[in-house]
Structure formats: structure tokens, C-alpha cells
Scaffold this active site. Structure first.
Site, mmCIF file in Angstrom:
data_model
loop_
_atom_site.group_PDB
_atom_site.id
_atom_site.type_symbol
_atom_site.label_atom_id
_atom_site.label_comp_id
_atom_site.label_asym_id
_atom_site.label_seq_id
_atom_site.Cartn_x
_atom_site.Cartn_y
_atom_site.Cartn_z
ATOM 1 C CG HIS A 163 9.896 14.085 -39.015
ATOM 2 N ND1 HIS A 163 9.990 15.201 -39.742
ATOM 3 C CD2 HIS A 163 10.503 14.183 -37.755
ATOM 4 C CE1 HIS A 163 10.349 16.101 -38.958
ATOM 5 N NE2 HIS A 163 10.958 15.559 -37.840
ATOM 6 C CE LYS A 165 6.961 16.279 -36.179
ATOM 7 N NZ LYS A 165 7.924 16.597 -37.043
ATOM 8 C CG ASP A 170 -15.634 12.306 -35.264
ATOM 9 O OD1 ASP A 170 -15.304 11.397 -34.819
ATOM 10 O OD2 ASP A 170 -16.409 13.268 -34.532
ATOM 11 C CG HIS A 339 10.389 22.042 -34.418
ATOM 12 N ND1 HIS A 339 9.392 21.354 -34.573
ATOM 13 C CD2 HIS A 339 11.402 21.026 -34.340
ATOM 14 C CE1 HIS A 339 9.579 20.064 -34.645
ATOM 15 N NE2 HIS A 339 10.943 19.956 -34.627
ATOM 16 C CE LYS A 341 9.513 20.308 -38.559
ATOM 17 N NZ LYS A 341 10.985 20.775 -38.063
ATOM 18 C CG ASP A 346 5.422 34.139 -56.923
ATOM 19 O OD1 ASP A 346 6.324 34.782 -56.479
ATOM 20 O OD2 ASP A 346 5.584 33.637 -58.080
#
Length: 551
Positions: A163, A165, A170, A339, A341, A346
């Protein structure tokens, strides 16, 4: 804790102290307070390293990227400038307008002599791109691998997905994100389709070596290992800034992000603002958020108002009541699919990546997140969060203790997402949904947890399914016996094959994911212990902390 302050947009920003670790090099008070602060930072850093299984890497520059409008151009610019290598990892890589743009760019760099490797997930890409699409990339010189296709000797192995991404170019710049390569993330202004709301980061500095190594972990799972000489050495990457971060590369059964999220919920003192696309929290994590809210922490949860997975949305709503009763504030996004996450705590700690707050991401999938300890970056995350709340509706308990929006939200007809219409990003949370239903059924039968009215539908669905299966078993025994016998035989053969392979190979297997995580965390703790020792002997440990912890 100090009184809350309100900013210009009217959003209350809590004030007060924090026990979350500050990056090394932060100033401290003189005398005993400085020593006490250093000791507290060491303990906190030690706890975070142990929980995440990832060392703190200083000397980086980090840029927050919002939505496809900022993420995709940054990726394309970095790939276009590639001279040696491109590592490209995507859960979904669609054969649509956006996917073809990236495919053409990757093919162009491969033809120019750049080593281009693309890793995509089998389940995530199911129905998104044809074999012909991948052959065109391979013919151009791109090395393409598909992660974890179904195997007869692993009947339920398909549940663990890649999952992650990420993009690494380089060994000098890396990207960690929640975005997939598909047109629905970019939207289509001509059709009135808004882009999905999502977040990523650009990283430059020594931490890019950890991103490359994280790519190599999953690449090696899908075929021959990546040569060590193609991986950058953190010691050879010059510092690019003053930001310290951890690259949390979770694998099945390691639960690094889960432990980290639990620790942050326990240590936050002022605020914990969370955005999640597929929230199906476990009882332990929900209790952690409830305890923080009871203790006066400003806990907020921003989730989609409309989801591409209706079942997951209903499961998420079923978990609102205990959070709201404890004082957690919940907001539903009013735009297209949310979408992202992310979490920010703090005003000094932030997390961005691919991990959702559910068991699939925490325990079953390969996930990639960065945990950043920097006040400037956390401030930018808080500003973005406040901006998102301007397009969200708060969810509250009404006078009859029902879960309701604070104001009516008109339903909007939105155009069908562009592309093939096969929205499989939510496929990775199917197991989490099943576990959530099982938890509700177990609580109803065992009486160990008080259930709310929002869970009545889940119980009703489970009851109908069980009654239907019982009726079929009575009326047509062979209809149930034959599939059950086939499944038992399949599982038995798979276990025999696995046992034979283990016995034949003996000790030839490498370290497991759990063993690697434990060893990396132990190495990081040894570095921290040496760096905390007084005197000039500690200086080499501090200088080589990032390199030694990853050795």
C-alpha cells in the site's frame, strides 16, 4: 495547561506544554533545567525509536505537498531531472490520462539510460491498467514488477498488500505520499470533477537513503534483490536542512505505525489533529484517543463525508459515539473524496504517508510514512488542517444522544470519477471492515462492550447473513459442504507445501520482517545511548547516528 488561543479564522488552537520529543539541537534552559530537558528528550526519543523501529535522522529539508496539483508536478520535475535512477512505487497506477503522462516520462528516462524501476500492487491495480500498458513500459527499458499476485500455495496471502506510495530519484530526493497515479486524484475541470484531497511530502537529505532502502525491501519481495551498490549511503548524502524525521517502513506483523500512533496519543499534551480516509479504529486505539481527550488534549478527527467505500464509511460512523462521548471532535469533509492520512501533535510532531487508521494498514500491509519532528513543519500541517476544517461539518451528539451533523449538509451530485470507474484504493481495508463487524458481533454475544444504535445495522446484516447460511446448510447440505471441503483441502495442501519448503531450505531463509524491525530498533537505541553519554567520546556517535542505526 494554558488557556486556548483563537486564530484569525476562528479555530481554537490550544496552548500549553508538550512532552513530545524536540529535534536534537533545540535550545534549552541553563543549568539543571537544560540537563532535565536533555534527559527527557533522550527518553522520548528512545521510546519513539523503539515504537517505530526507525531511528531519528537529522539534516533534512521537507516540503508539505497538498493534492495532485502540488504533488504530481513535483514528482514529474524530479523524474525529468533524473540522471541515474528512479524508484517508483504505487498501489494504483492507472492507464488513464494521468497514468499515461507518468508512463511516458518514465519510459523517456529509461530510453535515456536512467535505471527506472516501477513496483505496483496486483490488487490495487486490478482493472486499472492492461498488460499491454505494462509491456509498453517494459519495452522502453523500465523494469516493472507486480507485487503479491495470488498464489495457490498461499490461500490468504493476497490480504497483505503493498500500500506504499513513494518516489526516489538519484538517491537525492524522495517523496512519500497518500496519492496514487490515477486521474481521479487530479480531477477533471471540464467535467466538473474536483481532485481528491490528499497529502504528501518531499524529502531531501540523509533520510532519502532510508526511503530507497524501504523501496528495496518490497522490491526484493517481488523478485531478485536490488543490488546493494544501487542504494545510496546516508553518510554520502549531504545535509539539506535542519529537519529531523523517521522513515517508518511498516511490513506485515511489525506494526511500527500502530505502536507509534498509540505512543503519540499517550504523549500528546496540547493537541492531536488527525486526518484519515478509512478510519476503522481498534478498541485499543479508540481508548487511547478517549483517554487523551479526557485529559484535556484537543483531539480532532477529520474523515470523509462521502467515501469510495460505503461499507467502510458505515463502519467508521459506527465508531463515532464512544469518541464523541469522551470529547473527541469529529469532522466530515464536504468536498470530493478525502484520501489524506496525516496527524499533527502539540505543534511539533507530524506524520504523513500511506497508513490508514485500521488493522489492514497497521498489521497486514506494507506501508510507508514519515514522522517529522519540527515545529515549522508542524505549523504548516496545522494551518492546512484548519483550512480543511473550513470545508467540513462537525459531528455531534444531539439532545437524544444521536450522532448528527451540527448542521444539515445538503447532498451533492458529483460526477463519476474519471477513469475506468474501478475504485480499488479501498480494497486494502476489506479485512479491517470484516474485523470491525466481527468485533460488534462478539460484543453483542459476549456483552463485554456497550453497543450504540449506530451498530444496529451491522448486527442486522450479520444476523441476516448467518440465518441465510444456516438455512442453506439445512435445506441444501451439499451446497455448504462442498465449498467447505474444497477450502479445507486447499488449506491443507498449502500448509504441507509450506512445511516441506521450510524443512528443505532449513536456515537459508533471511531474517523475517519482525526480526529486521527489532534489530534496526536495537541498533538505533545503541546509538542513542552512546550519544547521550557525556564527554567528547559521544561526539562520534552523534555524528554517525543516522548511519550506524541503519547498519
Amino acid at each position: 495547561m494554558g488557556a486556548p488561543a483563537q486564530n484569525a479564522s476562528g479555530v481554537t488552537r490550544p496552548q500549553g506544554s508538550s512532552v513530545l520529543p524536540a529535534a536534537r539541537g533545540a535550545g534549552g534552559a541553563p543549568g539543571g533545567r537544560r540537563a532535565g530537558g536533555a534527559a527527557l528528550r533522550f527518553v522520548a526519543e528512545h521510546a519513539f525509536t523503539r515504537a517505530a523501529g526507525a531511528p531519528l535522522v537529522p539534516g533534512n529539508a521537507v516540503r508539505l505537498l497538498r493534492d495532485a496539483g502540488e504533488n504530481f508536478p513535483a514528482w514529474q520535475d524530479a523524474i525529468a531531472a533524473a540522471r541515474e535512477s528512479v524508484f517508483f512505487e504505487a498501489y494504483i497506477f492507472a492507464d488513464d490520462r494521468v497514468g499515461r503522462q507518468f508512463a511516458e516520462l518514465l519510459a523517456e528516462k529509461a530510453r535515456a539510460g536512467v535505471r527506472v524501476r516501477v513496483l505496483h500492487d496486483w490488487l490495487g491495480g486490478l482493472g486499472e491498467a492492461s498488460p499491454r500498458f505494462w509491456r509498453r513500459l517494459s519495452d522502453a527499458g523500465v523494469e516493472v514488477r507486480t507485487f503479491n499476485p495470488p498464489r495457490l500455495d498461499s490461500p490468504i496471502g493476497w490480504m497483505g498488500r503493498d500500500h506504499r506510495k513513494s518516489v526516489v530519484v538519484d538517491g537525492r530526493v524522495g517523496f512519500v505520499t497518500g496519492l496514487c497515479v490515477a486521474e481521479r486524484w487530479a480531477g477533471d475541470a471540464a467535467r466538473g470533477a474536483e481532485p481528491w484531497r490528499d497529502t504528501g511530502v518531499e524529502v531531501r537529505g540523509p533520510a532519502v537513503a532510508d526511503l530507497a532502502r524501504a523501496f528495496a525491501q518490497v522490491w526484493d519481495e517481488a523478485g531478485a534483490p536490488l543490488p546493494d551498490e544501487e542504494l545510496p549511503d546516508a553518510a554520502g548524502i549531504a545535509a539539506a536542512g535542519e529537519v529531523a524525521l523517521r522513515v517508518v517502513a511498516s511490513e506485515p506483523a511489525t506494526s511500527g505505525v500502530f505502536r507509534l500512533d498509540q505512543l503519540v496519543a499517550a504523549m500528546a499534551r496540547r493537541s492531536l489533529w488527525i486526518t484519515d480516509a478509512y478510519f476503522v479504529g481498534t478498541a485499543a486505539y479508540v481508548q487511547g484517543l478517549r483517554a487523551a481527550a479526557h485529559d484535556g488534549v484537543d483531539v480532532r478527527l477529520l474523515v470523509p463525508g462521502d467515501s469510495d467505500l460505503g461499507l467502510v464509511k458505515r463502519l467508521s460512523v459506527a465508531g463515532y459515539r464512544p469518541l464523541l462521548e469522551a470529547g473527541v471532535r469529529i469532522f466530515e469533509w464536504n468536498g470530493p473524496m478525502l484520501h489524506a492520512k496525516t496527524a499533527v501533535a502539540d505543534g511539533r510532531w507530524g506524520r504523513v504517508g500511506s497508513s490508514n487508521l485500521n488493522l489492514s494498514s497497521w498489521l497486514a500491509n506494507w506501508e510507508l510514512d514519515v514522522a517529522i519532528e519540527d515545529e515549522g513543519f508542524a505549523q504548516r500541517m496545522e494551518d492546512a488542517y484548519e483550512e480543511d476544517l473550513g470545508r467540513a461539518t462537525e459531528i455531534v451528539l444531539d439532545a437524544r444522544r444521536r450522532v448528527q451533523p451540527v448542521r444539515p449538509v445538503p447532498r451533492q451530485r458529483r460526477p463519476r470519477p474519471p477513469g475506468r470507474g474501478r475504485r480499488r484504493e479501498g480494497s486494502a481495508v476489506a479485512a479491517a471492515g470484516a474485523l470491525r463487524i466481527g468485533n460488534a458481533v462478539g460484543a453483542a454475544l459476549g456483552g463485554y462492550r456497550v453497543l450504540g444504535p449506530t451498530e444496529a445495522r451491522l448486527l442486522a446484516v450479520a444476523a441476516v447473513v448467518l440465518l441465510a447460511l444456516g438455512a442453506v446448510g439445512v435445506l441444501w447440505p451439499r451446497v455448504t459442504a462442498t465449498p467447505l471441503a474444497f477450502l479445507c483441502g486447499w488449506l491443507g495442501v498449502a500448509l504441507v507445501v509450506r512445511a516441506w519448503r521450510l524443512r528443505r531450505r532449513g536456515g537459508q531463509y533471511g531474517r523475517t520482517a519482525v526480526e529486521r524491525s527489532a534489530e534496526e530498533a536495537a541498533a538505533a537505541r545503541r546509538v542513542l545511548a552512546r550519544a547521550a553519554e557525556p564527554g567528547p567520546a559521544a561526539e562520534p556517535a552523534r555524528a554517525d547516528a543516522g548511519r550506524d542505526a541503519r547498519a
